[in-house]
Design a protein around this motif. Structure first.
Motif, mmCIF file in Angstrom:
data_model
loop_
_atom_site.group_PDB
_atom_site.id
_atom_site.type_symbol
_atom_site.label_atom_id
_atom_site.label_comp_id
_atom_site.label_asym_id
_atom_site.label_seq_id
_atom_site.Cartn_x
_atom_site.Cartn_y
_atom_site.Cartn_z
ATOM 1 N N GLU A 19 -17.253 50.993 -49.755
ATOM 2 C CA GLU A 19 -17.545 50.716 -48.279
ATOM 3 C C GLU A 19 -18.535 49.281 -48.174
ATOM 4 O O GLU A 19 -19.627 49.549 -48.201
ATOM 5 C CB GLU A 19 -18.547 52.022 -47.707
ATOM 6 C CG GLU A 19 -17.980 53.257 -47.799
ATOM 7 C CD GLU A 19 -18.613 54.284 -47.356
ATOM 8 O OE1 GLU A 19 -18.636 54.948 -46.196
ATOM 9 O OE2 GLU A 19 -19.519 54.797 -48.232
ATOM 10 N N PRO A 20 -17.902 48.310 -48.221
ATOM 11 C CA PRO A 20 -18.501 47.242 -48.533
ATOM 12 C C PRO A 20 -19.097 46.621 -47.267
ATOM 13 O O PRO A 20 -19.888 45.374 -47.388
ATOM 14 C CB PRO A 20 -17.569 46.149 -48.958
ATOM 15 C CG PRO A 20 -16.277 46.657 -48.247
ATOM 16 C CD PRO A 20 -16.282 48.071 -48.146
ATOM 17 N N LEU B 22 -23.504 52.034 -43.785
ATOM 18 C CA LEU B 22 -22.352 51.471 -45.059
ATOM 19 C C LEU B 22 -20.924 51.968 -44.630
ATOM 20 O O LEU B 22 -20.808 53.171 -44.468
ATOM 21 C CB LEU B 22 -22.753 51.739 -46.215
ATOM 22 C CG LEU B 22 -23.865 51.293 -46.874
ATOM 23 C CD1 LEU B 22 -24.339 51.940 -48.143
ATOM 24 C CD2 LEU B 22 -23.704 49.733 -47.243
ATOM 25 N N ILE B 23 -20.093 51.068 -44.015
ATOM 26 C CA ILE B 23 -18.837 51.467 -43.500
ATOM 27 C C ILE B 23 -17.779 50.801 -44.308
ATOM 28 O O ILE B 23 -17.869 49.920 -44.864
ATOM 29 C CB ILE B 23 -18.769 51.230 -41.906
ATOM 30 C CG1 ILE B 23 -18.949 49.688 -41.800
ATOM 31 C CG2 ILE B 23 -19.897 51.865 -41.228
ATOM 32 C CD1 ILE B 23 -18.839 49.624 -40.163
ATOM 33 N N THR B 24 -16.392 51.549 -44.150
ATOM 34 C CA THR B 24 -15.294 50.884 -44.739
ATOM 35 C C THR B 24 -14.843 49.646 -43.744
ATOM 36 O O THR B 24 -15.008 49.570 -42.692
ATOM 37 C CB THR B 24 -14.167 51.864 -44.612
ATOM 38 O OG1 THR B 24 -14.657 53.141 -45.331
ATOM 39 C CG2 THR B 24 -13.036 51.440 -45.429
ATOM 40 N N ALA B 25 -14.563 48.909 -44.620
ATOM 41 C CA ALA B 25 -14.019 47.219 -43.954
ATOM 42 C C ALA B 25 -12.670 47.669 -43.391
ATOM 43 O O ALA B 25 -11.894 48.509 -43.881
ATOM 44 C CB ALA B 25 -14.004 46.403 -45.011
ATOM 45 N N PRO B 26 -12.358 46.977 -42.278
ATOM 46 C CA PRO B 26 -10.892 47.167 -41.627
ATOM 47 C C PRO B 26 -9.834 46.876 -42.499
ATOM 48 O O PRO B 26 -10.089 45.834 -43.442
ATOM 49 C CB PRO B 26 -11.157 46.204 -40.325
ATOM 50 C CG PRO B 26 -12.510 46.103 -40.130
ATOM 51 C CD PRO B 26 -13.046 46.203 -41.407
ATOM 52 N N ALA B 27 -8.921 47.312 -42.844
ATOM 53 C CA ALA B 27 -7.622 47.128 -43.593
ATOM 54 C C ALA B 27 -7.120 45.719 -43.218
ATOM 55 O O ALA B 27 -6.949 45.627 -42.012
ATOM 56 C CB ALA B 27 -6.794 48.168 -43.634
ATOM 57 N N ASN C 187 -20.157 41.816 -44.837
ATOM 58 C CA ASN C 187 -19.417 42.245 -45.960
ATOM 59 C C ASN C 187 -20.338 41.912 -47.061
ATOM 60 O O ASN C 187 -20.463 40.942 -47.505
ATOM 61 C CB ASN C 187 -18.075 41.462 -45.904
ATOM 62 C CG ASN C 187 -17.221 42.195 -46.903
ATOM 63 O OD1 ASN C 187 -17.508 42.132 -48.142
ATOM 64 N ND2 ASN C 187 -16.067 42.412 -46.469
ATOM 65 N N ILE C 188 -20.798 43.084 -47.681
ATOM 66 C CA ILE C 188 -21.687 42.930 -48.779
ATOM 67 C C ILE C 188 -21.067 42.309 -50.005
ATOM 68 O O ILE C 188 -21.686 41.415 -50.871
ATOM 69 C CB ILE C 188 -22.226 44.273 -49.141
ATOM 70 C CG1 ILE C 188 -22.875 44.701 -48.040
ATOM 71 C CG2 ILE C 188 -23.188 44.211 -50.161
ATOM 72 C CD1 ILE C 188 -23.411 46.279 -48.186
#
Length: 242
Positions: free
Chosen positions: A85-86, A234-239, A193-194
């Protein structure tokens, strides 16, 4: 006290008070008090602490921070592999920026609002003396200490998007996600985006994230400000398409 030990002492005093690591950041909008997943981050050599409280703004509960020639923060312990989850997402608002604020100088290292992201320490990438100093502190306090950190800041004159070393320590990079007075008084939503930021800041892949903090400080400039922090996610980056 050296800057190294001052920073380590701040974190090590807060860390044992935190519960076991979670995979999510406690949401300000859903907690009943700030001691539900968050703990004070106080500096031993700074007497004046910034003040934090839960308030309701436009029907949503947020944290209101007030700083007046003061410094302190709130921290929470997490354990998140950055590749999972970057993306860090939050919203914030500030009353003003500092006339004397300057992210490149110790005397100007103050921000009305900042988000602190701490990463796991990587001993294999550290020098001998740094490993020995950390080992001594960890043995004494029986706690694991974080390593590098990213600070997402509302800067004064540092251009938006800039990433610079913290003037007090080489293990922290300052990322100007907002800068100047243009959006003062407005809620601003930020997504970062971490992984990408860590790569740019440190030239390496990031280790796991171990802590998230907020801080509004003004001890170096002697100025004052009010900030409001919404939920930090903290969320998942879009594919991306292949």
């Amino acid at each position: 006290m050296t800057v190294f030990f001052r920073l380590l002492l701040v974190w090590v005093l807060a860390w044992p008070m935190l519960a076991s690591a979670e995979e999510r950041v406690p949401a300000f909008s859903r907690i009943d008090s700030l001691d539900q997943g968050w703990e004070p981050l106080n500096f031993p050599d700074i007497e004046r602490h910034s003040q934090y409280e839960l308030v309701t703004v436009d029907g949503t509960q947020v944290v209101k921070a007030q700083t007046d020639a003061s410094a302190s923060g709130l921290v929470t312990l997490v354990r998140v592999p950055p590749e999972t989850e970057p993306v860090l997402r939050w919203r914030w608002k500030v009353s003003n920026v500092y006339e004397q604020g300057d992210a490149r100088r110790k005397s100007g290292d103050d921000y009305p609002a900042r988000i602190y992201v701490a990463f796991e320490f990587e001993p294999d990438k550290a020098g001998f003396f740094e490993r020995m100093k950390r080992a001594a502190v960890e043995t004494f306090f029986d706690a694991q200490l974080p390593g590098n950190a990213l600070n997402y800041i509302w800067a004064n004159t540092l251009p938006q998007g800039s990433i610079v070393p913290n003037p007090f320590t080489e293990t922290t990079r300052m990322v100007a996600v907002n800068s100047g007075p243009k959006q003062v008084g407005e809620w601003v939503t930020v997504e970062r985006n971490i992984v990408a930021d860590y790569r740019e800041a440190f030239g390496a892949e990031p280790p796991p994230i171990v802590g998230i903090g907020i801080m509004s400080d003004s001890d170096n400039t002697g100025e004052s400000a009010t900030a409001w922090y919404g939920d930090i996610e903290l969320i998942t980056a879009p594919a991306t398409g292949g």
